[in-house]
Design a protein around this motif. Structure first.
Motif, PDB file in Angstrom:
ATOM      1  N   LEU A 107       0.302   6.713  -2.273  1.00  7.37           N
ATOM      2  CA  LEU A 107      -0.599   7.705  -1.691  1.00  7.37           C
ATOM      3  C   LEU A 107      -0.552   7.713  -0.165  1.00  7.37           C
ATOM      4  CD1 LEU A 107      -3.739   7.295  -4.002  1.00  7.37           C
ATOM      5  CD2 LEU A 107      -2.019   9.100  -4.084  1.00  7.37           C
ATOM      6  N   GLY A 108       0.524   7.174   0.396  1.00  7.82           N
ATOM      7  CA  GLY A 108       0.670   7.176   1.846  1.00  7.82           C
ATOM      8  C   GLY A 108       0.202   5.880   2.483  1.00  7.82           C
ATOM      9  N   PRO A 109       0.569   5.637   3.743  1.00  8.79           N
ATOM     10  CA  PRO A 109       0.268   4.368   4.404  1.00  8.79           C
ATOM     11  C   PRO A 109      -1.228   4.103   4.560  1.00  8.79           C
ATOM     12  CG  PRO A 109       1.094   5.963   5.991  1.00  8.79           C
ATOM     13  CD  PRO A 109       1.322   6.550   4.628  1.00  8.79           C
ATOM     14  N   GLY A 110      -2.027   5.163   4.640  1.00  3.97           N
ATOM     15  CA  GLY A 110      -3.465   4.963   4.752  1.00  3.97           C
ATOM     16  C   GLY A 110      -4.038   4.221   3.561  1.00  3.97           C
ATOM     17  N   MET A 111      -3.370   4.340   2.415  1.00  6.51           N
ATOM     18  CA  MET A 111      -3.803   3.625   1.210  1.00  6.51           C
ATOM     19  C   MET A 111      -3.839   2.124   1.466  1.00  6.51           C
ATOM     20  SD  MET A 111      -1.932   3.757  -2.492  1.00  6.51           S
ATOM     21  CE  MET A 111      -2.796   3.358  -4.005  1.00  6.51           C
ATOM     22  N   MET A 112      -2.845   1.625   2.210  1.00  7.05           N
ATOM     23  CA  MET A 112      -2.751   0.204   2.539  1.00  7.05           C
ATOM     24  C   MET A 112      -3.984  -0.240   3.337  1.00  7.05           C
ATOM     25  SD  MET A 112      -0.988  -2.685   2.832  1.00  7.05           S
ATOM     26  CE  MET A 112      -1.344  -4.133   3.838  1.00  7.05           C
ATOM     27  N   TRP A 113      -4.381   0.576   4.306  1.00  7.52           N
ATOM     28  CA  TRP A 113      -5.443   0.154   5.213  1.00  7.52           C
ATOM     29  C   TRP A 113      -6.828   0.420   4.640  1.00  7.52           C
ATOM     30  CZ3 TRP A 113      -3.359  -3.370   7.528  1.00  7.52           C
ATOM     31  CH2 TRP A 113      -2.002  -3.293   7.845  1.00  7.52           C
ATOM     32  N   GLU A 114      -6.943   1.417   3.785  1.00  8.02           N
ATOM     33  CA  GLU A 114      -8.206   1.627   3.067  1.00  8.02           C
ATOM     34  C   GLU A 114      -8.472   0.460   2.119  1.00  8.02           C
ATOM     35  OE1 GLU A 114      -7.392   5.445   1.355  1.00  8.02           O
ATOM     36  OE2 GLU A 114      -7.230   6.369   3.344  1.00  8.02           O
ATOM     37  N   LYS A 115      -7.410  -0.016   1.466  1.00  8.76           N
ATOM     38  CA  LYS A 115      -7.577  -1.152   0.556  1.00  8.76           C
ATOM     39  C   LYS A 115      -7.857  -2.438   1.344  1.00  8.76           C
ATOM     40  CE  LYS A 115      -7.672  -3.329  -3.355  1.00  8.76           C
ATOM     41  NZ  LYS A 115      -6.476  -3.613  -4.157  1.00  8.76           N
ATOM     42  N   THR A 116      -7.201  -2.610   2.487  1.00  8.52           N
ATOM     43  CA  THR A 116      -7.468  -3.781   3.329  1.00  8.52           C
ATOM     44  C   THR A 116      -8.922  -3.789   3.779  1.00  8.52           C
ATOM     45  OG1 THR A 116      -5.170  -3.744   4.114  1.00  8.52           O
ATOM     46  CG2 THR A 116      -6.715  -5.086   5.359  1.00  8.52           C
ATOM     47  N   GLN A 117      -9.427  -2.635   4.171  1.00  5.30           N
ATOM     48  CA  GLN A 117     -10.840  -2.524   4.554  1.00  5.30           C
ATOM     49  C   GLN A 117     -11.735  -3.006   3.413  1.00  5.30           C
ATOM     50  OE1 GLN A 117     -12.204   1.487   5.237  1.00  5.30           O
ATOM     51  NE2 GLN A 117     -14.336   0.869   5.549  1.00  5.30           N
TER      52      GLN A 117
END
Length: 493
Positions: A210-220
């Motif tokens: 779902l794009g790189p933002g998926m990585m950082w939303e999950k990290t959050q």
């Protein structure tokens, strides 16, 4: 109420560097509590994934490829099975023709013709025999590796479009980081042999579905699950210090409903910064010495905007992205988001095309209305022969300030002054692309943040020199340090 006795660590910025620092700290210590403050309403910084009417798109494309083992481990710890493997397909548009990139020998020879190909080769050998003895700027660095003729064709005009300045005014450091251990000989050998050991030319990469933002939303989410805090719409406006020790930050909290913002003072034991260095220096209270402020004022940035067009039919081209070297259009690079992941599109009978423009805040491009930018991008897509302007059924525009730190003639001396002063602070570190004013990829931004987190726990890692060693670009590894040293070993093999 039970008092939280964990030591507060304030993290400025919720991009890849800031969130990695928080994640790494929690992974290695239960005695510290990260408090992350992000000015925008999304995490991920320039690696976020925006959306419009169900269409997801990047702020530029973000490949997940690294030679740093611990960065790769974190990616997979966080996203697990949500990565897909994407074949790389990219081309260069030049002289109304498409050149395969990485180089395909016969495609290049056919497009450029035998006469010009021979001139390129002769130019290459000329510069191998009599290279610039000292590589001061981008132009000299490239010519030494590709020859003057190829530089003129493929590097000069595109570099000027991206940066808005003469390539002679860009330092060689930038080329060493971005083009990475590549020469004409190596590019031709790769094209003939199929070998590809150069980071610039990898043939496939990992990508969140779902794009790189998926990585950082999950990290959050993971940071918050472990008791950390991530505050959005929270702009750090002041960094308070007493001598060489930072004591607190002042944060302006914005409200979605338009209420007056609230300013809060947040104290901490340690501080990790990822906001742009120039802004950081101006936020200190009391201010740093005049020479430090003067150095910060010399740092420059290149801004960026993307016009994502939705077309009424499927992909007009198969590439992940195309570099546009033509001076006849303003667009610098074009993304095809389905070629990254089909899940970026809600309707597979349409296409989502990102038209990327490099600009400066306040210039003609930046100041255009959204309607004007949609019209410009639609017209240029048709001018390039990729789709008709009438095929566009929707558009979304994102403006990204300070997307790229500029490596001009003043930056290195200024950065040395800033580094020396910041290293003199007892409990404050700065990380990431803008926090170090270094054009790092996502993995190096993350590595600098990992080092900062470990330094809080007693290690002595050199945050400032991540991705400086040119040997990295061959076979860099972060190896385990000898026991008790607390310092990683950088090895080229």
């Amino acid at each position: 109420m039970k008092q939280d006795k964990r030591s507060p660590v304030v993290v400025i910025g919720g991009g890849p560097a800031g969130l990695t620092a928080a994640y790494e700290l929690q992974k290695r210590s239960c005695r510290h509590k990260p408090l992350v403050y992000e000015a925008s309403d999304m995490v991920g910084g320039i690696s976020r994934t925006e959306s419009n009417n169900g269409y997801r798109f990047d702020i530029g494309g973000h490949r997940f490829f690294t030679k740093v083992k611990e960065v790769e481990e974190m990616w997979h710890e966080v996203l697990k099975d949500d990565f897909i493997t994407v074949p790389r397909l990219s081309r260069i548009y030049y002289r109304e023709k498409f050149f395969d990139y990485p180089l395909k020998l016969f495609n290049a020879l056919t497009n450029i013709g035998p006469y010009e190909s021979m001139r390129i080769l002769l130019s290459y050998f000329k510069w191998q025999v009599r290279p610039y003895r000292k590589e001061e700027n981008f132009e000299e660095w490239v010519i030494n590796r590709f020859g003057g003729r190829l530089y003129m064709h493929f590097f000069r005009s595109y570099t000027q479009k991206v940066w808005g300045i003469n390539p002679k005014d860009i330092r060689a450091d930038w080329a060493a980081q971005r083009i990475k251990n590549l020469s004409l000989f190596k590019a031709v050998w790769n094209a003939i042999s199929g070998a590809n050991d150069t980071t610039s030319l990898i043939e496939e990469f990992q990508y969140p579905r779902l794009g790189p933002g998926m990585m950082w939303e999950k990290t959050q989410s993971l940071v918050e699950e472990k008791g950390g805090e991530v505050h959005l719409r929270s702009e750090v406006i002041k960094v308070n210090r007493e001598g060489n020790r930072v004591t607190s930050i002042d944060v302006k909290h914005w409200h979605e409903d338009g209420r007056e913002p609230v300013i809060e003072r947040v104290e901490g034991e340690h501080f990790v910064n990822s906001m742009a260095l120039r802004d950081l220096i101006h936020s200190f209270d009391p201010p740093p010495p005049p020479e430090v402020v003067e150095a910060a004022n010399k740092l420059k940035y290149r801004d960026f905007l993307i016009v994502t067009l939705v077309l009424d039919h499927a992909d007009p081209f198969r590439d992940n992205w195309i570099y546009i070297h033509s001076p006849k259009v303003k667009v610098g690079r074009i993304q095809n988001f389905r070629a990254w992941s089909k899940e970026m599109l809600p309707d597979q009978n349409t296409a989502s095309i990102g038209m990327e423009y490099f600009c400066q805040q306040g210039d003609g491009l930046w100041s255009m209305s959204n309607t004007e930018l949609r019209e410009l991008a639609s017209k240029e897509l048709e001018q390039l022969g990729l789709a008709k302007a009438t095929d566009v059924i929707d558009a979304a525009i994102i403006r990204q300030p300070k997307a790229y730190p500029v490596y001009d003639g003043e930056y290195r001396e200024a950065l040395d002054v800033l580094e020396e002063w910041i290293l003199g602070l007892e409990n404050f570190q700065t990380v990431g692309r803008n926090g170090l004013h270094r054009y790092n990829n996502q993995d190096h931004s993350m590595l600098s943040a990992m080092y900062a987190a470990r330094n809080i726990l007693g290690e002595k890692n050199d945050v400032w020199n991540v991705n400086v060693e040119r040997s990295y670009h061959e076979e860099f590894e972060v190896k385990d340090a000898p026991k008790g040293s607390g310092k990683p070993v950088l090895a080229a093999e």
